[in-house]
Design a protein around this motif. Structure first.
Motif, PDB file in Angstrom:
ATOM      1  N   GLU A 124      33.226  47.095  38.187  1.00 39.35           N
ATOM      2  CA  GLU A 124      33.584  46.229  39.296  1.00 39.35           C
ATOM      3  C   GLU A 124      35.067  46.415  39.584  1.00 39.35           C
ATOM      4  O   GLU A 124      35.912  46.209  38.716  1.00 39.35           O
ATOM      5  CB  GLU A 124      33.287  44.771  38.960  1.00 39.35           C
ATOM      6  N   VAL A 125      35.345  46.797  40.803  1.00 35.78           N
ATOM      7  CA  VAL A 125      36.724  47.091  41.171  1.00 35.78           C
ATOM      8  C   VAL A 125      37.208  46.047  42.173  1.00 35.78           C
ATOM      9  O   VAL A 125      36.544  45.749  43.162  1.00 35.78           O
ATOM     10  CB  VAL A 125      36.835  48.501  41.787  1.00 35.78           C
ATOM     11  N   LEU A 126      38.357  45.448  41.866  1.00 38.20           N
ATOM     12  CA  LEU A 126      38.939  44.455  42.757  1.00 38.20           C
ATOM     13  C   LEU A 126      40.401  44.836  42.950  1.00 38.20           C
ATOM     14  O   LEU A 126      41.142  44.979  41.979  1.00 38.20           O
ATOM     15  CB  LEU A 126      38.816  43.059  42.126  1.00 38.20           C
ATOM     16  N   ASN A 127      40.807  45.010  44.194  1.00 42.94           N
ATOM     17  CA  ASN A 127      42.176  45.443  44.523  1.00 42.94           C
ATOM     18  C   ASN A 127      42.576  46.688  43.740  1.00 42.94           C
ATOM     19  O   ASN A 127      43.660  46.755  43.174  1.00 42.94           O
ATOM     20  CB  ASN A 127      43.186  44.322  44.228  1.00 42.94           C
ATOM     21  N   GLY A 128      41.665  47.629  43.674  1.00 42.15           N
ATOM     22  CA  GLY A 128      41.975  48.894  43.016  1.00 42.15           C
ATOM     23  C   GLY A 128      41.942  48.843  41.490  1.00 42.15           C
ATOM     24  O   GLY A 128      42.133  49.853  40.829  1.00 42.15           O
ATOM     25  N   GLN A 129      41.700  47.663  40.924  1.00 39.58           N
ATOM     26  CA  GLN A 129      41.691  47.515  39.455  1.00 39.58           C
ATOM     27  C   GLN A 129      40.253  47.325  38.975  1.00 39.58           C
ATOM     28  O   GLN A 129      39.493  46.574  39.588  1.00 39.58           O
ATOM     29  CB  GLN A 129      42.482  46.250  39.059  1.00 39.58           C
ATOM     30  N   SER A 130      39.927  47.994  37.865  1.00 37.89           N
ATOM     31  CA  SER A 130      38.605  47.785  37.293  1.00 37.89           C
ATOM     32  C   SER A 130      38.634  46.460  36.521  1.00 37.89           C
ATOM     33  O   SER A 130      39.432  46.290  35.611  1.00 37.89           O
ATOM     34  CB  SER A 130      38.282  48.944  36.358  1.00 37.89           C
ATOM     35  N   ILE A 131      37.808  45.475  36.919  1.00 36.20           N
ATOM     36  CA  ILE A 131      37.894  44.183  36.243  1.00 36.20           C
ATOM     37  C   ILE A 131      36.799  43.969  35.193  1.00 36.20           C
ATOM     38  O   ILE A 131      36.960  43.203  34.266  1.00 36.20           O
ATOM     39  CB  ILE A 131      37.934  42.997  37.233  1.00 36.20           C
ATOM     40  N   GLN A 132      35.684  44.623  35.357  1.00 37.05           N
ATOM     41  CA  GLN A 132      34.690  44.592  34.285  1.00 37.05           C
ATOM     42  C   GLN A 132      33.743  45.774  34.455  1.00 37.05           C
ATOM     43  O   GLN A 132      33.663  46.358  35.520  1.00 37.05           O
ATOM     44  CB  GLN A 132      33.900  43.267  34.259  1.00 37.05           C
ATOM     45  N   SER A 133      33.064  46.133  33.344  1.00 40.56           N
ATOM     46  CA  SER A 133      32.149  47.252  33.456  1.00 40.56           C
ATOM     47  C   SER A 133      30.896  47.007  32.633  1.00 40.56           C
ATOM     48  O   SER A 133      30.882  46.178  31.720  1.00 40.56           O
ATOM     49  CB  SER A 133      32.832  48.549  33.043  1.00 40.56           C
ATOM     50  N   GLN A 134      29.856  47.721  33.033  1.00 34.74           N
ATOM     51  CA  GLN A 134      28.579  47.558  32.364  1.00 34.74           C
ATOM     52  C   GLN A 134      28.019  48.951  32.081  1.00 34.74           C
ATOM     53  O   GLN A 134      28.010  49.802  32.971  1.00 34.74           O
ATOM     54  CB  GLN A 134      27.654  46.803  33.310  1.00 34.74           C
ATOM     55  N   LEU A 135      27.586  49.158  30.844  1.00 33.84           N
ATOM     56  CA  LEU A 135      27.010  50.460  30.490  1.00 33.84           C
ATOM     57  C   LEU A 135      25.602  50.574  31.060  1.00 33.84           C
ATOM     58  O   LEU A 135      24.780  49.669  30.890  1.00 33.84           O
ATOM     59  CB  LEU A 135      26.965  50.600  28.965  1.00 33.84           C
ATOM     60  N   LEU A 136      25.323  51.671  31.760  1.00 32.96           N
ATOM     61  CA  LEU A 136      23.983  51.877  32.324  1.00 32.96           C
ATOM     62  C   LEU A 136      23.184  52.889  31.517  1.00 32.96           C
ATOM     63  O   LEU A 136      21.981  52.729  31.311  1.00 32.96           O
ATOM     64  CB  LEU A 136      24.088  52.368  33.776  1.00 32.96           C
ATOM     65  N   GLY A 137      23.856  53.950  31.073  1.00 32.37           N
ATOM     66  CA  GLY A 137      23.140  54.965  30.315  1.00 32.37           C
ATOM     67  C   GLY A 137      24.085  55.828  29.522  1.00 32.37           C
ATOM     68  O   GLY A 137      25.282  55.900  29.839  1.00 32.37           O
TER      69      GLY A 137
END
Ligand SMILES: [Zn+2]
Length: 441
Positions: free
Chosen positions: A240-253
């Motif tokens: 999840e990117v907000l104002n060019g910054q990655s704020i959270q991530s989720q592993l998909l595979g």
């Protein structure tokens, strides 16, 4: 000294019979306490001296509480014997933060109580904030505890964009709601092993959170300590990117190639990871470490008060009363990381099952496995006994998840099932879409 003893004996003989009996029993009682002291007191749980003496005095009359409650108050909570490495530190996460992903059948109360949280806190929380009664599969809860082991703060991740936090303030729980809405983008990160997996993954651009997820997702298929230089990995995350910054991530595979073989894990809609064929990768655990189910003589309780000393002596496992010599079984596949004689625990065995799980078995009579040995679910690892600080024949059994002791009777343990029916169809369609994105260089 001899003279003192002689005059004491003389004076003793002159006393009336009833007094002699009383004085005699008092002496024996005092001696018994002096001798038993080091066994009753837990050196592991030191608290400020104030108040301890008061508590001790009050507690003296209950020197013989129910035998079942005294079986092994004093197992020190040290786990120094357990070999640890960089990966373990990763898995332990932030100090003191517990995390849990909701799955089928979970309720607020079933989740929190298996981690030893006071039921009164859980009830108060659910009464003040009834929304918490509607937990949904794959949402996550994380929480911290006060120094005394009570709930301090609970975070409920409702969706990718909404998080609610409940903080203890003056005896009740205050709610705050946060909404974040960035843009989610899929990213593939690839790398080669050069040094440890953690280091190599960081170089490839994975966050610590991503690394934890990868290790958890593949933990049942391979041992990360056995990876070698040159092994390759490819990781698909949604960020999840907000104002060019990655704020959270989720592993998909994730795809990992080692020894010429590819290992895969993909996230399903229930937030759990399955392999390429939608099979569950964890082999199920047995609920009890014995063939027969024995009576619980002492329960899991992180705030248990030692009836003798009045101090808090957490009981990090469950005690099963059983005759000496009962076969003790490994509850799941794993590797023996400890098998030795220890002071308080007596003869004890610890087994590591993949990365996240560990079980411990104490007060054994005879050890049947050695350190480093691989065991399968149901293997006989020892005979139960009454060794160490134990006041009766029993087995003290512990389950640890992410280096936290949990209630062995209620903890959610790995199960074997893979996906079936519609869930499987949906999953396989997703896998087909993700596979080409997991390329290796
Ligand atoms: Zn115990």
């Amino acid at each position: 000294m001899q003279q003192v003893a002689r005059s004491f004996a003389l004076a003793f003989n002159y006393l009336p019979r009833i007094h002699r009996v009383m004085l005699g029993s008092l002496t024996i009682f005092t001696l018994a306490i002096t001798v038993l002291r080091p066994y009753i007191y837990s050196p592991a749980v030191e608290r400020p001296a104030t108040g301890i003496f008061l508590l001790e005095k009050h507690s003296l009359p209950v020197l013989e509480p129910e035998a079942s409650e005294l079986l092994d108050q004093t197992i020190p909570d040290n786990d120094e014997d357990i070999p640890k490495d960089e990966l373990d530190e990763r898995m332990a996460g932030e100090a003191g933060v517990h995390e849990y992903i909701i799955s089928t059948g979970d309720t607020l109360s079933s989740v929190l109580t298996q981690y030893g949280i006071d039921i009164a806190d859980v009830t108060a929380l659910a009464r003040q904030h009834p929304a918490l009664r509607n937990l949904k599969i794959s949402q996550s809860l994380s929480w911290t505890l006060t120094a005394e082991g009570y709930l301090q703060c609970l975070t409920w991740n409702i969706s990718r964009s909404e998080t609610r936090t409940y903080e203890r303030v003056n005896g009740s729980f205050k709610e705050s709601i946060a909404n974040i809405t960035g843009e989610w983008r899929n990213t593939t990160l690839t790398g080669k092993l050069n040094g440890s997996f953690v280091t190599s993954a960081r170089i490839a651009g994975l966050t610590d959170c991503d690394i934890n997820s990868v290790i958890k997702a593949l933990q049942w298929q391979l041992d990360f300590r056995k990876l070698r230089t040159g092994d390759q990995f490819s990781v698909l995350t949604s960020r999840e990117v907000l104002n060019g910054q990655s704020i959270q991530s989720q592993l998909l595979g994730v795809r990992l190639r080692t020894g010429g073989k590819d290992y895969y894990a993909f996230r399903a809609d229930d937030s759990k990871f399955y392999n390429r064929d939608a099979a569950g990768v964890a082999r199920g655990f047995m609920r009890f470490p014995t063939i027969k189910q024995f009576r619980v003589s002492s329960n899991f309780n992180l705030r248990r008060c030692n009836p003798v000393t009045g101090r808090i002596a957490p009981h990090r496992g469950v005690d099963f009363a059983m005759p000496v010599g009962t076969p003790v079984l490994a509850v799941g596949d794993g590797e023996v990381i400890v098998s030795k004689r220890d002071g308080a625990a007596g003869n004890y065995v610890a087994i590591r099952h993949s990365r996240q799980y560990m079980t411990r078995y104490m007060h054994l009579k005879k050890l049947l496995v050695t350190q480093g040995q691989k065991v399968k679910r149901g293997d006989k690892i020892a005979l139960s006994g009454n060794t160490g600080r134990s006041t009766g024949p029993h087995l003290h059994y512990e389950v640890w998840i992410n280096q936290q002791a949990v209630n062995p009777l209620t903890a959610k343990l790995p199960r074997t099932e893979g996906l079936t029916g519609n869930d499987r169809t949906k999953y396989l369609a997703k896998v087909k879409q993700m596979l080409p994105q997991l390329h290796l260089h």
